[in-house]
Design a protein around this motif. Structure first.
Motif, PDB file in Angstrom:
ATOM      1  N   SER A  66      13.156  -0.866  -8.522  1.00 57.28           N
ATOM      2  CA  SER A  66      12.527  -0.101  -9.781  1.00 57.28           C
ATOM      3  C   SER A  66      11.306   0.510  -9.003  1.00 57.28           C
ATOM      4  O   SER A  66      10.706   1.795  -9.010  1.00 57.28           O
ATOM      5  CB  SER A  66      12.354  -0.600 -10.898  1.00 57.28           C
ATOM      6  OG  SER A  66      13.705  -0.747 -11.399  1.00 57.28           O
ATOM      7  N   LYS A  67      10.389  -0.551  -8.579  1.00 54.49           N
ATOM      8  CA  LYS A  67       8.955  -0.158  -7.671  1.00 54.49           C
ATOM      9  C   LYS A  67       9.220   0.730  -6.596  1.00 54.49           C
ATOM     10  O   LYS A  67       8.522   1.560  -6.366  1.00 54.49           O
ATOM     11  CB  LYS A  67       8.350  -1.348  -7.500  1.00 54.49           C
ATOM     12  CG  LYS A  67       7.838  -2.349  -8.642  1.00 54.49           C
ATOM     13  CD  LYS A  67       7.180  -3.597  -8.108  1.00 54.49           C
ATOM     14  CE  LYS A  67       6.753  -4.515  -9.096  1.00 54.49           C
ATOM     15  NZ  LYS A  67       5.863  -5.547  -8.582  1.00 54.49           N
ATOM     16  N   LYS A  68      10.356   0.520  -5.750  1.00 57.44           N
ATOM     17  CA  LYS A  68      10.608   0.917  -4.685  1.00 57.44           C
ATOM     18  C   LYS A  68      10.854   2.494  -4.969  1.00 57.44           C
ATOM     19  O   LYS A  68      10.590   3.494  -4.151  1.00 57.44           O
ATOM     20  CB  LYS A  68      11.431   0.380  -3.649  1.00 57.44           C
ATOM     21  CG  LYS A  68      11.137  -0.760  -2.877  1.00 57.44           C
ATOM     22  CD  LYS A  68      12.362  -1.172  -2.094  1.00 57.44           C
ATOM     23  CE  LYS A  68      11.719  -2.322  -0.941  1.00 57.44           C
ATOM     24  NZ  LYS A  68      12.573  -2.679  -0.047  1.00 57.44           N
ATOM     25  N   GLN A  69      11.686   2.788  -6.069  1.00 55.75           N
ATOM     26  CA  GLN A  69      12.076   4.280  -6.389  1.00 55.75           C
ATOM     27  C   GLN A  69      10.849   5.000  -6.802  1.00 55.75           C
ATOM     28  O   GLN A  69      10.716   6.009  -6.475  1.00 55.75           O
ATOM     29  CB  GLN A  69      13.052   3.937  -7.394  1.00 55.75           C
ATOM     30  CG  GLN A  69      14.431   3.687  -7.123  1.00 55.75           C
ATOM     31  CD  GLN A  69      15.475   3.550  -8.021  1.00 55.75           C
ATOM     32  OE1 GLN A  69      15.233   3.823  -9.309  1.00 55.75           O
ATOM     33  NE2 GLN A  69      16.837   3.280  -7.473  1.00 55.75           N
ATOM     34  N   VAL A  70      10.068   4.191  -7.542  1.00 59.61           N
ATOM     35  CA  VAL A  70       8.818   4.877  -8.024  1.00 59.61           C
ATOM     36  C   VAL A  70       7.817   5.330  -6.622  1.00 59.61           C
ATOM     37  O   VAL A  70       7.297   6.574  -6.767  1.00 59.61           O
ATOM     38  CB  VAL A  70       7.892   4.055  -9.041  1.00 59.61           C
ATOM     39  CG1 VAL A  70       6.391   4.556  -8.931  1.00 59.61           C
ATOM     40  CG2 VAL A  70       8.655   3.848 -10.328  1.00 59.61           C
ATOM     41  N   LEU A  72       6.808   8.984  -5.881  1.00 58.19           N
ATOM     42  CA  LEU A  72       5.568   9.538  -6.271  1.00 58.19           C
ATOM     43  C   LEU A  72       4.730   9.634  -4.966  1.00 58.19           C
ATOM     44  O   LEU A  72       3.630  10.338  -5.014  1.00 58.19           O
ATOM     45  CB  LEU A  72       5.009   8.646  -7.170  1.00 58.19           C
ATOM     46  CG  LEU A  72       5.684   8.778  -8.659  1.00 58.19           C
ATOM     47  CD1 LEU A  72       4.882   7.815  -9.723  1.00 58.19           C
ATOM     48  CD2 LEU A  72       5.542  10.026  -9.041  1.00 58.19           C
ATOM     49  N   VAL A  73       4.856   8.787  -3.988  1.00 59.31           N
ATOM     50  CA  VAL A  73       3.795   8.868  -2.762  1.00 59.31           C
ATOM     51  C   VAL A  73       4.413   9.703  -1.713  1.00 59.31           C
ATOM     52  O   VAL A  73       5.682   9.416  -1.005  1.00 59.31           O
ATOM     53  CB  VAL A  73       3.863   7.248  -2.254  1.00 59.31           C
ATOM     54  CG1 VAL A  73       2.828   7.177  -0.917  1.00 59.31           C
ATOM     55  CG2 VAL A  73       3.300   6.395  -3.459  1.00 59.31           C
ATOM     56  N   THR A  74       3.643  10.609  -1.220  1.00 61.16           N
ATOM     57  CA  THR A  74       3.914  11.491  -0.596  1.00 61.16           C
ATOM     58  C   THR A  74       3.560  11.214   1.163  1.00 61.16           C
ATOM     59  O   THR A  74       4.241  11.755   2.121  1.00 61.16           O
ATOM     60  CB  THR A  74       3.407  12.995  -0.741  1.00 61.16           C
ATOM     61  OG1 THR A  74       2.323  12.888  -0.817  1.00 61.16           O
ATOM     62  CG2 THR A  74       4.133  13.291  -1.979  1.00 61.16           C
ATOM     63  N   ASN A  75       2.654  10.613   1.168  1.00 62.11           N
ATOM     64  CA  ASN A  75       2.239   9.968   2.587  1.00 62.11           C
ATOM     65  C   ASN A  75       3.042   8.864   2.989  1.00 62.11           C
ATOM     66  O   ASN A  75       3.360   7.744   2.396  1.00 62.11           O
ATOM     67  CB  ASN A  75       0.897   9.432   2.525  1.00 62.11           C
ATOM     68  CG  ASN A  75       0.419   9.037   3.758  1.00 62.11           C
ATOM     69  OD1 ASN A  75       0.888   8.176   4.928  1.00 62.11           O
ATOM     70  ND2 ASN A  75      -0.766   9.637   4.393  1.00 62.11           N
ATOM     71  N   ALA A 124       3.735   5.015   2.135  1.00 62.67           N
ATOM     72  CA  ALA A 124       4.930   4.668   1.320  1.00 62.67           C
ATOM     73  C   ALA A 124       5.637   3.519   2.021  1.00 62.67           C
ATOM     74  O   ALA A 124       6.122   2.788   1.184  1.00 62.67           O
ATOM     75  CB  ALA A 124       5.807   5.866   1.491  1.00 62.67           C
ATOM     76  N   GLN A 125       5.461   3.230   3.359  1.00 64.47           N
ATOM     77  CA  GLN A 125       6.146   2.478   4.203  1.00 64.47           C
ATOM     78  C   GLN A 125       5.162   1.172   3.862  1.00 64.47           C
ATOM     79  O   GLN A 125       5.862  -0.133   3.707  1.00 64.47           O
ATOM     80  CB  GLN A 125       6.164   2.747   5.505  1.00 64.47           C
ATOM     81  CG  GLN A 125       6.667   1.603   6.342  1.00 64.47           C
ATOM     82  CD  GLN A 125       8.266   1.501   5.950  1.00 64.47           C
ATOM     83  OE1 GLN A 125       9.007   2.253   5.717  1.00 64.47           O
ATOM     84  NE2 GLN A 125       8.745   0.113   5.994  1.00 64.47           N
ATOM     85  N   THR A 126       3.826   0.864   3.804  1.00 65.31           N
ATOM     86  CA  THR A 126       2.995  -0.236   3.517  1.00 65.31           C
ATOM     87  C   THR A 126       3.279  -0.654   2.041  1.00 65.31           C
ATOM     88  O   THR A 126       3.480  -1.722   1.986  1.00 65.31           O
ATOM     89  CB  THR A 126       1.563   0.360   3.591  1.00 65.31           C
ATOM     90  OG1 THR A 126       1.277   0.820   4.858  1.00 65.31           O
ATOM     91  CG2 THR A 126       0.826  -1.015   3.314  1.00 65.31           C
ATOM     92  N   LEU A 127       3.515   0.309   1.194  1.00 68.19           N
ATOM     93  CA  LEU A 127       3.561  -0.163  -0.234  1.00 68.19           C
ATOM     94  C   LEU A 127       5.070  -0.754  -0.315  1.00 68.19           C
ATOM     95  O   LEU A 127       5.357  -1.787  -0.873  1.00 68.19           O
ATOM     96  CB  LEU A 127       3.777   0.967  -1.320  1.00 68.19           C
ATOM     97  CG  LEU A 127       2.362   1.612  -1.451  1.00 68.19           C
ATOM     98  CD1 LEU A 127       2.089   2.745  -2.356  1.00 68.19           C
ATOM     99  CD2 LEU A 127       1.598   0.378  -2.305  1.00 68.19           C
ATOM    100  N   SER A 128       6.149  -0.153   0.331  1.00 68.34           N
ATOM    101  CA  SER A 128       7.572  -0.641   0.480  1.00 68.34           C
ATOM    102  C   SER A 128       7.517  -2.179   0.980  1.00 68.34           C
ATOM    103  O   SER A 128       8.312  -3.017   0.733  1.00 68.34           O
ATOM    104  CB  SER A 128       8.285   0.291   1.204  1.00 68.34           C
ATOM    105  OG  SER A 128       9.751  -0.249   1.522  1.00 68.34           O
TER     106      SER A 128
END
Length: 76
Positions: free
Chosen positions: A14-18, A22-25, A29-33
């Protein structure tokens, strides 16, 4: 039936889908993933350790109770 690992996977996916929506950079996005993946691995390891600990305590307590009950002449 759901296992704790299934629940962790559900929450982390669910976090990955958010993040994906929402994250366009791309780099962010990869760092958060990657962080979400690391968080999932840590949580699963902690769950495994806690489950093993609880099982070991249960086995030891059951054995102690069984041994202590031998000292009483309980009707069978």
């Amino acid at each position: 039936m759901f296992t704790p690992e299934d629940i962790v996977d559900y929450v982390q996916n669910s976090k990955k889908q958010v993040v994906a929506k929402l994250v366009t950079n791309e780099d962010m996005a990869q760092t958060l993933s990657n962080f979400i993946d690391a968080e999932a691995d840590y949580t699963k390891a902690a769950l495994k350790t806690a489950t093993e600990l609880a099982t070991d305590i249960y086995v030891a307590a059951s054995a102690a109770v069984a041994e202590a009950s031998k000292k009483f002449n309980l009707p069978k």
